[in-house]
Motif scaffolding. Structure first.
Motif, mmCIF file in Angstrom:
data_model
loop_
_atom_site.group_PDB
_atom_site.id
_atom_site.type_symbol
_atom_site.label_atom_id
_atom_site.label_comp_id
_atom_site.label_asym_id
_atom_site.label_seq_id
_atom_site.Cartn_x
_atom_site.Cartn_y
_atom_site.Cartn_z
ATOM 1 N N MET A 1 -80.968 44.434 -52.504
ATOM 2 C CA MET A 1 -80.473 45.173 -53.664
ATOM 3 C C MET A 1 -81.514 45.228 -54.781
ATOM 4 O O MET A 1 -81.683 46.250 -55.445
ATOM 5 C CB MET A 1 -79.180 44.542 -54.196
ATOM 6 C CG MET A 1 -77.948 44.776 -53.337
ATOM 7 S SD MET A 1 -77.627 46.532 -53.028
ATOM 8 C CE MET A 1 -78.279 46.688 -51.373
ATOM 9 N N TYR B 1 -82.682 48.705 -56.142
ATOM 10 C CA TYR B 1 -82.365 48.992 -57.548
ATOM 11 C C TYR B 1 -83.639 49.225 -58.357
ATOM 12 O O TYR B 1 -83.744 50.203 -59.118
ATOM 13 C CB TYR B 1 -81.559 47.843 -58.144
ATOM 14 C CG TYR B 1 -81.208 48.041 -59.601
ATOM 15 C CD1 TYR B 1 -80.299 49.013 -59.992
ATOM 16 C CD2 TYR B 1 -81.802 47.260 -60.593
ATOM 17 C CE1 TYR B 1 -79.979 49.203 -61.317
ATOM 18 C CE2 TYR B 1 -81.484 47.441 -61.933
ATOM 19 C CZ TYR B 1 -80.574 48.417 -62.300
ATOM 20 O OH TYR B 1 -80.265 48.611 -63.622
ATOM 21 N N THR C 1 -85.260 52.491 -57.712
ATOM 22 C CA THR C 1 -84.555 53.629 -58.302
ATOM 23 C C THR C 1 -85.024 53.902 -59.728
ATOM 24 O O THR C 1 -84.973 55.042 -60.210
ATOM 25 C CB THR C 1 -83.028 53.352 -58.325
ATOM 26 O OG1 THR C 1 -82.582 53.096 -57.006
ATOM 27 C CG2 THR C 1 -82.250 54.530 -58.890
ATOM 28 N N ALA D 1 -78.273 53.999 -59.583
ATOM 29 C CA ALA D 1 -78.550 52.753 -60.304
ATOM 30 C C ALA D 1 -77.274 51.943 -60.506
ATOM 31 O O ALA D 1 -77.261 50.717 -60.300
ATOM 32 C CB ALA D 1 -79.211 53.059 -61.645
ATOM 33 N N LEU E 1 -75.979 50.474 -57.055
ATOM 34 C CA LEU E 1 -76.733 49.307 -56.601
ATOM 35 C C LEU E 1 -76.513 48.110 -57.524
ATOM 36 O O LEU E 1 -76.418 46.969 -57.057
ATOM 37 C CB LEU E 1 -78.224 49.655 -56.521
ATOM 38 C CG LEU E 1 -78.584 50.742 -55.496
ATOM 39 C CD1 LEU E 1 -80.044 51.129 -55.629
ATOM 40 C CD2 LEU E 1 -78.290 50.266 -54.079
ATOM 41 N N ALA E 2 -76.422 48.363 -58.836
ATOM 42 C CA ALA E 2 -76.159 47.268 -59.779
ATOM 43 C C ALA E 2 -74.771 46.682 -59.543
ATOM 44 O O ALA E 2 -74.581 45.456 -59.608
ATOM 45 C CB ALA E 2 -76.287 47.768 -61.213
ATOM 46 N N GLU F 1 -74.915 44.534 -56.506
ATOM 47 C CA GLU F 1 -75.617 43.280 -56.815
ATOM 48 C C GLU F 1 -74.728 42.301 -57.572
ATOM 49 O O GLU F 1 -74.736 41.093 -57.299
ATOM 50 C CB GLU F 1 -76.884 43.573 -57.627
ATOM 51 C CG GLU F 1 -77.678 42.327 -57.955
ATOM 52 C CD GLU F 1 -79.129 42.612 -58.280
ATOM 53 O OE1 GLU F 1 -79.772 41.736 -58.879
ATOM 54 O OE2 GLU F 1 -79.625 43.697 -57.923
ATOM 55 N N THR G 1 -83.666 45.482 -65.196
ATOM 56 C CA THR G 1 -84.264 46.478 -64.305
ATOM 57 C C THR G 1 -85.606 46.035 -63.728
ATOM 58 O O THR G 1 -85.984 46.460 -62.636
ATOM 59 C CB THR G 1 -84.478 47.823 -65.028
ATOM 60 O OG1 THR G 1 -85.298 47.615 -66.194
ATOM 61 C CG2 THR G 1 -83.161 48.446 -65.449
#
Length: 307
Positions: A67, A71, A74, A102, A105-106, A109, A274
């Motif tokens: 991830m 992430y 991205t 984003a 995936l966040a 995670e 990020t």
């Protein structure tokens, strides 16, 4: 009401207006991105090519590294490109794609981190039932649930943004397409939408963070019954996880709890989750983890032998 198609592209204002500083940041973030790729790739290779993949904690860590890779990829490649570009533009469709990807995936995670906390809770509080509770089928189910929850979180934000009218200006005060800087460009009252965004992202992150903190309080309390060697091993793995949780959740809480119209340091703070957190995660999980160090030496000695 104006049609949102009046804006066909957005222009990022970026992290800094000074071109010299942006060139320095270009090389800095390029190095950070390479560190993210290498560190998480090493963890993926080490776990998948060793016996550690059979253990739930490392199984979740493998997914967490994946991830982090996805992430960061991205967000950061476009950031690096824009730091060197004269004009930092992105099309409307690509902007919404980045927003959805984003947050998907966040979201995944975040729930992988929850699964890792659950794994540590069961291992320490219910050690005799650990193998039964944390079997591979349940681990797979937790990963599937993470993807389902992440998808619904991201699709809810995307649908909210799709219904909003953008009439101009089109300058996003950020380096990524995120929901809060986009709301500042909407040409209608955003109070209701802002509350929905806070509920969807900010409050959810706060609640999950508090649940994680509570779980580790319970874990620390139950460590009293363990031997000193057991306590040291448990504290080593738990402290790594707590560090990762704090690095990810605290900046997210700051970013998404405050309303869209407020003046804050969103884009500067977002660098933590990020770029910095995905870069540090491999170090955090390997420096104090004896099992990972041993597995890495074995795997890389095999790789060196094959080469």
């Amino acid at each position: 009401m104006e049609n949102q198609n009046n804006v066909t592209e957005f222009v990022f204002m970026g992290l800094w207006g000074n071109k010299t500083i942006e060139l320095v940041l270009f090389f800095l973030f390029l190095l950070c991105y390479l560190a993210v790729l290498m560190g998480n790739f090493f963890i993926l290779l080490t776990i998948t090519c060793s016996h550690l993949i059979q253990q739930p904690m490392y199984y979740f860590l493998c997914h967490l590294s994946l991830m982090d890779l996805c992430y960061t990829s991205t967000v950061v490649p476009r950031l690096i490109r824009d730091l060197a570009a004269a004009r930092k533009n992105i099309s409307y469709n690509n902007c919404l794609t980045q927003l959805f990807t984003a947050h998907l995936l966040a979201g995944v995670e975040i729930f992988i981190l929850v699964s890792m906390a659950f794994d540590r809770y069961v291992a320490i509080v219910k050690p005799l039932h650990y193998l039964v509770i944390m079997n591979r089928q349940r681990c797979n189910m937790l990963i599937i649930m993470a993807w389902v929850v992440g998808f619904w979180h991201a699709i809810a934000l995307l649908l909210m943004v799709l219904k909003l009218p953008f009439c101009g200006p089109n300058q996003i005060d950020h380096y990524i397409c995120d929901v809060k800087p986009l709301l500042k460009l909407v040409c209608r009252d955003i109070h209701v939408v802002s509350i929905l965004v806070i509920a969807n992202s900010g409050m959810v992150v706060v609640v999950i963070f508090l649940v994680l903190v509570a779980s580790y309080v319970v874990i620390l309390y139950n460590l009293k019954t363990h031997t000193s060697a057991g306590r040291r091993k448990a504290l080593s793995t738990c402290s790594s996880h707590v560090t990762v949780v704090v690095l990810f959740f605290v900046p997210c809480i700051y970013t998404y709890v405050l309303p869209a119209g407020s003046e804050n340091k969103d884009k500067e703070i977002s660098v933590f989750y990020t770029v910095i957190a995905p870069m540090l995660n491999p170090l955090i999980y390997t420096l104090r983890n004896v099992e990972m160090k041993i597995a890495m030496r074995k795997v890389w000695s095999k790789v060196a032998h094959w080469v």
